[in-house]
Write an enzyme that holds these catalytic residues in place. Sequence first.
Site, PDB file in Angstrom:
ATOM      1  N   CYS A  97       0.855  -1.187   0.000  1.00 27.75           N
ATOM      2  CA  CYS A  97       0.000   0.000   0.000  1.00 27.75           C
ATOM      3  C   CYS A  97       0.890   1.235   0.000  1.00 27.75           C
ATOM      4  O   CYS A  97       1.837   1.327   0.786  1.00 27.75           O
ATOM      5  CB  CYS A  97      -0.898  -0.005   1.246  1.00 27.75           C
ATOM      6  SG  CYS A  97      -2.055   1.378   1.251  1.00 27.75           S
ATOM      7  N   HIS A 139      -8.824  -3.634  -3.245  1.00 28.51           N
ATOM      8  CA  HIS A 139      -7.900  -2.864  -2.407  1.00 28.51           C
ATOM      9  C   HIS A 139      -8.282  -1.377  -2.449  1.00 28.51           C
ATOM     10  O   HIS A 139      -8.393  -0.721  -1.409  1.00 28.51           O
ATOM     11  CB  HIS A 139      -6.464  -3.066  -2.907  1.00 28.51           C
ATOM     12  CG  HIS A 139      -5.441  -2.296  -2.142  1.00 28.51           C
ATOM     13  ND1 HIS A 139      -4.493  -2.887  -1.337  1.00 28.51           N
ATOM     14  CD2 HIS A 139      -5.203  -0.966  -2.069  1.00 28.51           C
ATOM     15  CE1 HIS A 139      -3.735  -1.947  -0.790  1.00 28.51           C
ATOM     16  NE2 HIS A 139      -4.137  -0.774  -1.225  1.00 28.51           N
ATOM     17  N   GLU A 140      -8.517  -0.867  -3.662  1.00 29.28           N
ATOM     18  CA  GLU A 140      -8.852   0.571  -3.800  1.00 29.28           C
ATOM     19  C   GLU A 140     -10.251   0.857  -3.249  1.00 29.28           C
ATOM     20  O   GLU A 140     -10.480   1.890  -2.631  1.00 29.28           O
ATOM     21  CB  GLU A 140      -8.766   0.995  -5.274  1.00 29.28           C
ATOM     22  CG  GLU A 140      -7.455   0.716  -5.976  1.00 29.28           C
ATOM     23  CD  GLU A 140      -6.240   1.223  -5.217  1.00 29.28           C
ATOM     24  OE1 GLU A 140      -5.153   0.682  -5.427  1.00 29.28           O
ATOM     25  OE2 GLU A 140      -6.387   2.161  -4.404  1.00 29.28           O
ATOM     26  N   HIS A 143     -10.153   1.502   0.304  1.00 29.66           N
ATOM     27  CA  HIS A 143      -9.686   2.855   0.644  1.00 29.66           C
ATOM     28  C   HIS A 143     -10.849   3.845   0.687  1.00 29.66           C
ATOM     29  O   HIS A 143     -10.876   4.750   1.515  1.00 29.66           O
ATOM     30  CB  HIS A 143      -8.649   3.361  -0.367  1.00 29.66           C
ATOM     31  CG  HIS A 143      -7.243   2.934  -0.080  1.00 29.66           C
ATOM     32  ND1 HIS A 143      -6.604   3.183   1.116  1.00 29.66           N
ATOM     33  CD2 HIS A 143      -6.344   2.270  -0.846  1.00 29.66           C
ATOM     34  CE1 HIS A 143      -5.368   2.698   1.076  1.00 29.66           C
ATOM     35  NE2 HIS A 143      -5.181   2.130  -0.107  1.00 29.66           N
TER      36      HIS A 143
HETATM   37  O1  LIG Z   1      -1.928   1.767  -1.973  1.00 34.74           O
HETATM   38  C1  LIG Z   1      -2.531   1.531  -3.024  1.00 34.74           C
HETATM   39  O2  LIG Z   1      -3.761   1.610  -3.149  1.00 34.74           O
HETATM   40  C2  LIG Z   1      -1.744   1.123  -4.227  1.00 34.74           C
HETATM   41  C3  LIG Z   1      -1.235  -0.274  -4.138  1.00 34.74           C
HETATM   42  C4  LIG Z   1      -2.266  -1.102  -4.878  1.00 34.74           C
HETATM   43  C5  LIG Z   1      -2.206  -2.585  -4.764  1.00 34.74           C
HETATM   44  C6  LIG Z   1      -3.399  -3.286  -4.894  1.00 34.74           C
HETATM   45  C7  LIG Z   1      -3.429  -4.658  -4.817  1.00 34.74           C
HETATM   46  C8  LIG Z   1      -2.275  -5.377  -4.636  1.00 34.74           C
HETATM   47  C9  LIG Z   1      -1.072  -4.689  -4.514  1.00 34.74           C
HETATM   48  C10 LIG Z   1      -1.024  -3.291  -4.577  1.00 34.74           C
HETATM   49  C11 LIG Z   1       0.182  -0.153  -4.746  1.00 34.74           C
HETATM   50  O3  LIG Z   1       0.185  -0.560  -6.036  1.00 34.74           O
HETATM   51  S1  LIG Z   1       1.487  -0.807  -3.746  1.00 34.74           S
HETATM   52  C12 LIG Z   1       2.787  -1.256  -4.812  1.00 34.74           C
HETATM   53  C13 LIG Z   1       2.625  -2.672  -5.357  1.00 34.74           C
HETATM   54  C14 LIG Z   1       2.576  -2.901  -6.715  1.00 34.74           C
HETATM   55  C15 LIG Z   1       2.411  -4.201  -7.210  1.00 34.74           C
HETATM   56  C16 LIG Z   1       2.280  -5.272  -6.333  1.00 34.74           C
HETATM   57  C17 LIG Z   1       2.305  -5.036  -4.964  1.00 34.74           C
HETATM   58  C18 LIG Z   1       2.473  -3.731  -4.463  1.00 34.74           C
HETATM   59 ZN   LIG Z   2      -3.458   1.051  -0.534  1.00 37.68          ZN
END
Ligand SMILES: O=C(O)C[C@@H](Cc1ccccc1)[C@H](O)SCc1ccccc1
Ligand SMILES: [Zn+2]
Length: 154
Positions: A97, A139-140, A143
């Site tokens: 995140c 995930h979003e 938020h």
């Molecule tokens: O904080 C956030 O919302 C962005 C996250 C989104 C995310 C969603 C699902 C699974 C992993 C991440 C960022 O992309 S964190 C960076 C990242 C990118 C790829 C895989 C894991 C983490």
């Molecule tokens: Zn996040």
Amino acid sequence: MLSIAIYGEKILNQQAEPVTVFDNQLHTLADDMLATMQQAHGVGIAAPQVHRSLQMFIMASNPNSRYSDAPMMAPQVVINPQILQTSVEQIRGEEGCLSLPQERCQVARFESIEVRYQDISGEWCQEWLSGFVARIFQHEFDHLQGITLRERMS
Ligand SMILES: O=C(O)C[C@@H](Cc1ccccc1)[C@H](O)SCc1ccccc1
Ligand SMILES: [Zn+2]
């Protein structure tokens, strides 16, 4: 670039407000969120993470070090999202995140979900998402409800 809210800032634990005005300012915010996400090498970013309490996020799956089989997709702006149906199956997977830098944890998410949302011009879209893209959406979506990985750690 916009500044990214870090875990502990109140805005990350609030319910975001619906978007009601689809104007140029909204386009500018979407552009700024995309640039901020790309600079942080993310695959998604939600408006509350850039201190805007709005029901809006960007999802932009691309193959990455943790999900090499992630599909390459054009960034999608998702506004006023709803999750209409979910699969029975859930899958545990590693997530990070942008508001919890350096933290990674295993989170169970529905394998597929039926979603409905408005795009940047206010048009309603409805589709089924699965796999990594469904994971990003969930995930979003969390938020926007004021839920972060900390609350999801299982
Ligand atoms: O904080 C956030 O919302 C962005 C996250 C989104 C995310 C969603 C699902 C699974 C992993 C991440 C960022 O992309 S964190 C960076 C990242 C990118 C790829 C895989 C894991 C983490
Ligand atoms: Zn996040």
